[in-house]
Structures are given as C-alpha cells and as structure tokens.
Scaffold this motif. Structure first.
Motif, PDB file in Angstrom:
ATOM      1  N   SER A   1       0.824  -1.206   0.000  1.00 22.92           N
ATOM      2  CA  SER A   1       0.000   0.000   0.000  1.00 22.92           C
ATOM      3  C   SER A   1       0.861   1.260   0.000  1.00 22.92           C
ATOM      4  O   SER A   1       0.565   2.238  -0.705  1.00 22.92           O
ATOM      5  CB  SER A   1      -0.928  -0.006   1.220  1.00 22.92           C
TER       6      SER A   1
ATOM      7  N   ASP B   1      -1.372  -2.612  -5.541  1.00 21.17           N
ATOM      8  CA  ASP B   1      -2.436  -3.485  -5.066  1.00 21.17           C
ATOM      9  C   ASP B   1      -1.833  -4.846  -4.755  1.00 21.17           C
ATOM     10  O   ASP B   1      -0.834  -5.251  -5.364  1.00 21.17           O
ATOM     11  CB  ASP B   1      -3.520  -3.648  -6.134  1.00 21.17           C
TER      12      ASP B   1
ATOM     13  N   LEU C   1      -8.672 -11.992   5.172  1.00 20.10           N
ATOM     14  CA  LEU C   1      -9.562 -10.900   5.571  1.00 20.10           C
ATOM     15  C   LEU C   1      -9.120 -10.292   6.895  1.00 20.10           C
ATOM     16  O   LEU C   1      -9.135  -9.064   7.058  1.00 20.10           O
ATOM     17  CB  LEU C   1     -11.004 -11.414   5.660  1.00 20.10           C
TER      18      LEU C   1
ATOM     19  N   GLY D   1      -6.410  -7.823   6.500  1.00 18.72           N
ATOM     20  CA  GLY D   1      -6.770  -6.569   5.861  1.00 18.72           C
ATOM     21  C   GLY D   1      -6.858  -6.615   4.347  1.00 18.72           C
ATOM     22  O   GLY D   1      -6.948  -5.569   3.694  1.00 18.72           O
ATOM     23  N   ALA D   2      -6.873  -7.800   3.761  1.00 20.14           N
ATOM     24  CA  ALA D   2      -6.959  -7.907   2.301  1.00 20.14           C
ATOM     25  C   ALA D   2      -8.315  -7.424   1.807  1.00 20.14           C
ATOM     26  O   ALA D   2      -9.358  -7.705   2.407  1.00 20.14           O
ATOM     27  CB  ALA D   2      -6.742  -9.353   1.870  1.00 20.14           C
ATOM     28  N   SER D   3      -8.287  -6.700   0.686  1.00 26.78           N
ATOM     29  CA  SER D   3      -9.536  -6.248   0.053  1.00 26.78           C
ATOM     30  C   SER D   3      -9.644  -6.716  -1.398  1.00 26.78           C
ATOM     31  O   SER D   3     -10.694  -6.570  -2.017  1.00 26.78           O
ATOM     32  CB  SER D   3      -9.643  -4.723   0.113  1.00 26.78           C
ATOM     33  N   LEU D   4      -8.544  -7.254  -1.938  1.00 24.24           N
ATOM     34  CA  LEU D   4      -8.512  -7.830  -3.287  1.00 24.24           C
ATOM     35  C   LEU D   4      -8.118  -9.290  -3.114  1.00 24.24           C
ATOM     36  O   LEU D   4      -6.972  -9.602  -2.807  1.00 24.24           O
ATOM     37  CB  LEU D   4      -7.499  -7.078  -4.152  1.00 24.24           C
TER      38      LEU D   4
ATOM     39  N   ILE E   1     -16.593 -13.957   1.568  1.00 28.77           N
ATOM     40  CA  ILE E   1     -15.910 -12.686   1.305  1.00 28.77           C
ATOM     41  C   ILE E   1     -16.918 -11.542   1.275  1.00 28.77           C
ATOM     42  O   ILE E   1     -17.913 -11.612   0.549  1.00 28.77           O
ATOM     43  CB  ILE E   1     -15.152 -12.760  -0.030  1.00 28.77           C
TER      44      ILE E   1
ATOM     45  N   GLN F   1     -17.871  -5.759  -0.350  1.00 25.62           N
ATOM     46  CA  GLN F   1     -17.055  -4.596  -0.696  1.00 25.62           C
ATOM     47  C   GLN F   1     -15.669  -4.990  -1.213  1.00 25.62           C
ATOM     48  O   GLN F   1     -14.931  -4.153  -1.735  1.00 25.62           O
ATOM     49  CB  GLN F   1     -16.909  -3.647   0.499  1.00 25.62           C
ATOM     50  N   CYS F   2     -15.310  -6.258  -1.070  1.00 25.26           N
ATOM     51  CA  CYS F   2     -14.021  -6.727  -1.577  1.00 25.26           C
ATOM     52  C   CYS F   2     -14.104  -7.021  -3.078  1.00 25.26           C
ATOM     53  O   CYS F   2     -15.165  -7.349  -3.606  1.00 25.26           O
ATOM     54  CB  CYS F   2     -13.603  -8.004  -0.845  1.00 25.26           C
ATOM     55  N   THR F   3     -12.975  -6.883  -3.749  1.00 21.77           N
ATOM     56  CA  THR F   3     -12.862  -7.260  -5.150  1.00 21.77           C
ATOM     57  C   THR F   3     -12.401  -8.708  -5.211  1.00 21.77           C
ATOM     58  O   THR F   3     -11.436  -9.083  -4.550  1.00 21.77           O
ATOM     59  CB  THR F   3     -11.851  -6.358  -5.880  1.00 21.77           C
ATOM     60  N   THR F   4     -13.113  -9.525  -6.019  1.00 22.45           N
ATOM     61  CA  THR F   4     -12.821 -10.956  -6.028  1.00 22.45           C
ATOM     62  C   THR F   4     -12.430 -11.442  -7.422  1.00 22.45           C
ATOM     63  O   THR F   4     -13.004 -11.042  -8.427  1.00 22.45           O
ATOM     64  CB  THR F   4     -14.024 -11.766  -5.537  1.00 22.45           C
TER      65      THR F   4
END
Length: 254
Positions: A153, A158, A173, A176-179, A204, A207-210
C-alpha cells in the motif's frame, strides 16, 4: 516436500543475499500515486486478467515459440483489463525482464506473479513496473501478510491475496486484504476444482474485489463465475494455447 513449498524455498534461495536498503529509496521514489490494478477490474462485464506464462510445474512447457511482449500486446489489443506476468524462473520459466518490458510497453496494469516470501520482492516489483503483486496466504504468517500488505500500500501497489480454503480466506480478511483471489488449483498437489471458487465466495464481504484463478477454460466457466459474483478471472494456459486470442478473450468477458 510439496510443490508450493519447494517453490517458496527456491525463492528464498534466490533472494538470500538481497537487502531492502539497496533498493528501498528507488522503490519509494517510483511509488504509484493511486491504485490502478483493482479499479481496472470493475467493469460492466467479467474482467479478464490475462497471464503471460511460458511453463508450469503441472503442464511443463506450454508454448515453445514464446514471445512475452508480443503475447502481452495481443492481450491488450483483445481487450484484457490487466496482465499477469510470471517472474518465477525455476518451474514457470518466468523472468523479471518479462515484467519490466511488458510494464514499459503496454498501458494495462501488470501483476507480478511469483512466490513472494521477502519484502525485497515487493520493492523490486515496483521497480520492475508492476502495479500489483501476488501474496499467497499459504506461504505467509498472518503478521507477515499484514506487513506485506502495508508495504504494498505504501508503494501504491495493489496486493492480490490468494487463498484456497476457508482458513486461508479468513486469514486474508483478518490481515486486511480487500482484493482476494481464489485459486481453484491446490498449489500443493496442482489438482484443479472450479467449485473451490463457488464454495469460498460467500465468505468474502461484498465490498471486496474478487478474482477466480486457474482452470477456467470456457465461456460456460466464465458465466458460472460471473453469476457467482466474481469481478474478474485470471486466465493463463487457455489464452496461451489459443489460436485466436481475440476470440478467446471475447468469449470470456461475459
């Protein structure tokens, strides 16, 4: 020793003498001001991360006449949203030079696909032109994963955090992973099951990108994953073996 851990050990050996201090300043001078990889995956269709891949432990040599830059340009022309580049040299026959040349010549965001077990590799990824890195939960303690996510970050990178089971998903998760990438291939045995993605997706947050990774070979597979709520798929061998990258890419962007 399983394949995953042998690849991780090979990476540790390659980077055993590397020191962050030798490239840290240059990497931060090259930091990205904003995230570009994850945002590129949010389209009104299923996004494709197209992989430049010469070989793999399970398939051996995939393409004999291998031109990584030409392959990447073909992906860009066909409409891919991002490009994944293997830099692992021992079993995937990848190279840092492939990532550097593709990142320089192609305007799409690039993912450094490797077995990252040192912070040096993350700093190096930015200097090679990557806009994202792969972090494999099975290889990293939760505290290490969290620190690598923080470093990525800070560099504007990313981090595609790869999981294969429920415990790894929860660990990603919590770190702190969001992708998140769900790998349908078990990297210990290299067996593939597309239903791994379907099983884990519901864990998941929305709001996370998968991303679903591995074993995607048809338009039907793409529809299955889109209907399950995935934003993107990562496809390597199917595109590398295709006689028509344009036609194959269009069949996957459902």
């Amino acid at each position: 020793m399983d394949i995953l851990n042998s690849l991780a050990d090979a990476a540790r050996f390659r980077y055993r003498d590397k020191r962050d201090a030798t490239i840290e300043e240059a990497a931060f001078e090259a930091r990205l001001e904003s995230s570009v990889f994850a945002s590129a995956l949010h389209q009104d269709h299923l996004s494709v991360i197209a992989e430049v891949k010469k070989a793999s432990p399970s398939k051996g040599l995939i393409v004999e006449d291998f031109d990584p830059l030409a392959q990447a340009k073909a992906y860009a022309s066909a409409g891919a949203q991002a490009i994944s580049v293997l830099t692992e040299p021992t079993r995937f026959l990848g190279s840092n030079a492939y990532l550097a040349s593709i990142s320089k010549a192609v305007s799409l965001p690039t993912l450094r696909k490797d077995f990252i077990v040192t912070s040096y590799q993350i700093l190096e990824a930015r200097l090679l032109g990557a806009s994202a890195i792969l972090l494999i939960v099975a290889l990293l303690e939760k505290s290490t994963l969290a620190s690598y996510l923080k470093l990525a970050s800070q560099l504007g990178l990313d981090a595609l955090v790869e999981v294969h089971d429920e415990q790894e998903c929860d660990s990603a998760l919590e770190a702190g992973a969001s992708l998140l990438g769900i790998n349908n291939r078990d990297l210990r045995t290299f067996t593939v099951d597309l239903h791994t993605s379907l099983r884990l997706k519901h864990r998941i947050p929305q709001q996370c990108t998968t991303v679903s990774e591995s074993g995607i070979k048809s338009r039907e597979d793409a529809f299955l994953l889109k209907n399950a709520g995935f934003h993107a798929i990562l496809v390597g061998e199917h595109l590398m073996r295709s006689c028509s990258v344009d036609a194959t890419m269009q069949s996957l962007m459902v």
